[in-house]
Write an enzyme that holds these catalytic residues in place. Structure first.
Site, mmCIF file in Angstrom:
data_model
loop_
_atom_site.group_PDB
_atom_site.id
_atom_site.type_symbol
_atom_site.label_atom_id
_atom_site.label_comp_id
_atom_site.label_asym_id
_atom_site.label_seq_id
_atom_site.Cartn_x
_atom_site.Cartn_y
_atom_site.Cartn_z
ATOM 1 N N HIS A 64 -6.992 -5.575 -1.651
ATOM 2 C CA HIS A 64 -6.003 -4.672 -1.062
ATOM 3 C C HIS A 64 -5.923 -4.946 0.432
ATOM 4 O O HIS A 64 -6.812 -4.591 1.177
ATOM 5 C CB HIS A 64 -6.425 -3.219 -1.286
ATOM 6 C CG HIS A 64 -5.366 -2.216 -0.981
ATOM 7 N ND1 HIS A 64 -4.623 -1.611 -1.967
ATOM 8 C CD2 HIS A 64 -4.909 -1.698 0.177
ATOM 9 C CE1 HIS A 64 -3.766 -0.772 -1.419
ATOM 10 N NE2 HIS A 64 -3.931 -0.815 -0.111
ATOM 11 N N SER B 258 0.828 -1.196 0.000
ATOM 12 C CA SER B 258 0.000 0.000 0.000
ATOM 13 C C SER B 258 0.869 1.257 0.000
ATOM 14 O O SER B 258 1.735 1.402 -0.852
ATOM 15 C CB SER B 258 -0.970 -0.039 1.186
ATOM 16 O OG SER B 258 -1.994 0.912 1.034
ATOM 17 N N ASP C 68 -8.488 -5.244 -6.649
ATOM 18 C CA ASP C 68 -8.252 -4.071 -5.810
ATOM 19 C C ASP C 68 -8.682 -2.821 -6.561
ATOM 20 O O ASP C 68 -8.146 -2.509 -7.623
ATOM 21 C CB ASP C 68 -6.758 -4.009 -5.457
ATOM 22 C CG ASP C 68 -6.389 -2.787 -4.637
ATOM 23 O OD1 ASP C 68 -7.293 -2.069 -4.179
ATOM 24 O OD2 ASP C 68 -5.177 -2.562 -4.453
#
Length: 459
Positions: free
Chosen positions: A436, A174, A379
């Protein structure tokens, strides 16, 4: 090796020693931990005003030979405990046997510690259990966070010299997509300049990485079209009316604003982290908004603590409540030798001064390092199409076609390999059905991916 460390040991002798302890058992887990867990603080910065907390877990296979990973969770401001409990660590919550007041832990069959030693670092300061001794020291940025993490690693390796010869990889997911390549450059340049201790840096690994937030966000509409979340007609209209720019929108462009409003309606009930799941957000037991990534879409806040259990729709975010209950239990904090915890600190004093980390990848592509970049292909927060775009912009040499790889006879993702001469190489892969971030959704496939990659096997 000792004679190389003496100058550095003498230098560090004038500052406070790192505090660490071996943790043999944890509340919620039956019996003794079947792996070595060390927790501690390392002071960094001027007068060691910043105290960075870490969890170090020994490899369960061959500690002498397996690689050493430094792991950073995203945010910025999300605790490394998230990566440990929900993604790649050896423990996870046993949801079927847990209750609201008694979270139960179990072993993770696909922990990356089966093949590597991992330092889970709470960075930047203010994240997880890391803290500062002055208010001034809480002011942080991308560049200063990377520098502090580099200083942390130097001091940690001085205190653990037996790991200096292990292959070193800087890893994360991330928002750490901005920080990790910055740290890698710091280490590489430090090695070139002869800074002590020398680090056996081999490469870096990034999952669902933020690179340039504006460009990452702009890919949501093309991705929504690719995945049938946005209709052909609406996509073509939006692309035409907005001139392909969905972020820097002219406020007088009414047609574009109308299209974007319709796109928002298409996506408003979908969880950004996994397009097959519903959106929801919660208030944690200490009334801090429980949210692991910032979004351009507002989320409805639901206080599920006061909501009757039978009326709750399932949302992945509810799993995270166990981490708040567990990590803020006094017995857990005594076992880990830490203080109050927050999963993601939304109130960091933080400046984003690296608007685009591609420049660091371009710099590193001229070295002899290895890189593994992976994306969950479901994601919607950080899209695989955007990640693939910036990788292509590096103008690396393509070594093979876009092709599937398999786990247990099933497609686990699609990968592609790039290189520069015989030195730098970059593997990019999607994780089929992953969100994610990918290891939370597809732990088995992600474990197979890193096991093969660290062993220099094709995916």
């Amino acid at each position: 090796m000792l004679h190389l460390l003496l100058p550095l040991l003498l230098f560090f002798s004038g500052v406070r020693r790192s505090r660490s302890a071996i943790v043999e058992s944890l509340p919620g887990f039956p019996g003794h931990l079947p792996f070595i867990l060390e927790t501690g603080y390392v002071g960094v910065g001027e007068l060691e005003e910043v105290q960075l907390f870490y969890y170090f877990i020994e490899s369960e296979r061959s500690p002498e030979d397996d690689p050493l990973l430094l792991w950073l969770t995203g945010g910025p401001g999300c605790s490394a405990l998230s990566g440990l409990l929900f993604e790649i660590g050896p423990l996870q919550f046993d949801y079927s046997n847990s209750s609201e007041n008694r979270p139960v832990l179990k072993l993770n069959s696909y922990s990356w510690t089966k093949i590597a030693k991992i330092i889970f670092l709470d960075a930047p300061v203010g994240t997880g259990f890391s803290y500062a001794t002055t208010w001034r020291a809480y002011n942080n940025s991308d560049m200063s966070s990377a520098a502090q993490s580099y200083e942390f690693l130097r001091k940690w390796l001085v205190a653990h010299p037996k790991f200096l010869t292990n292959p070193l990889y800087i890893t994360g997911d991330s928002y750490s997509g901005v920080i990790v390549p910055t740290i890698v450059k710091e280490i590489y340049d430090g090695n070139e300049a002869g800074r002590e201790p020398p680090m056996n840096l081999k490469g870096y690994v990034l999952g669902n990485p933020v690179t340039c937030e504006a460009k990452d966000i702009s890919q949501r509409i093309p991705f929504g079209h690719k995945t049938a979340l946005v209709s052909d007609e609406l996509y073509e209209s939006t692309k035409k009316d907005c001139n392909g720019d969905y972020v820097n929108v002219d406020p007088t462009n009414g047609a574009c604003l109308t299209d974007l409003e319709m796109v928002s309606r298409c996506l408003e009930k979908i969880f950004l982290g996994q397009i097959l799941e519903p959106i929801c957000s919660v208030i944690s037991p200490n009334h801090t908004r429980l949210k692991w990534s910032r979004s351009i879409l507002d989320e409805t806040i639901i206080n599920i603590v006061s909501m009757p259990q039978q009326s709750r729709p399932w949302c992945r975010s509810y799993n995270y409540l166990y981490s708040y209950i567990w990590a803020n239990d006094r017995n857990v904090q005594e076992a880990l030798h830490i203080r109050e915890w927050d999963r993601c600190n939304e109130s960091l004093s933080y400046t984003k001064d690296v608007p685009n980390s591609v420049v660091y990848h371009r710099y590193l592509s001229k070295t002899s390092l290895r890189a593994l970049i992976y994306s969950g292909d479901h994601d919607l927060a950080i899209l695989y199409v955007g990640t693939l775009d910036w990788i292509r912009s590096l103008n690396l040499t393509l070594l093979g076609p876009w092709s599937p790889w398999f786990v247990d006879g099933q497609v686990a993702g699609y990968s592609i390999l790039y290189a520069v001469g015989i030195k730098y190489n970059l593997t990019y892969t999607t994780i089929k059905g992953g969100g994610h971030t990918a290891p939370e959704y597809k732990p088995k496939e992600c474990f197979a991916m890193v096991d093969r990659w660290f062993s220099y096997y094709p995916l």
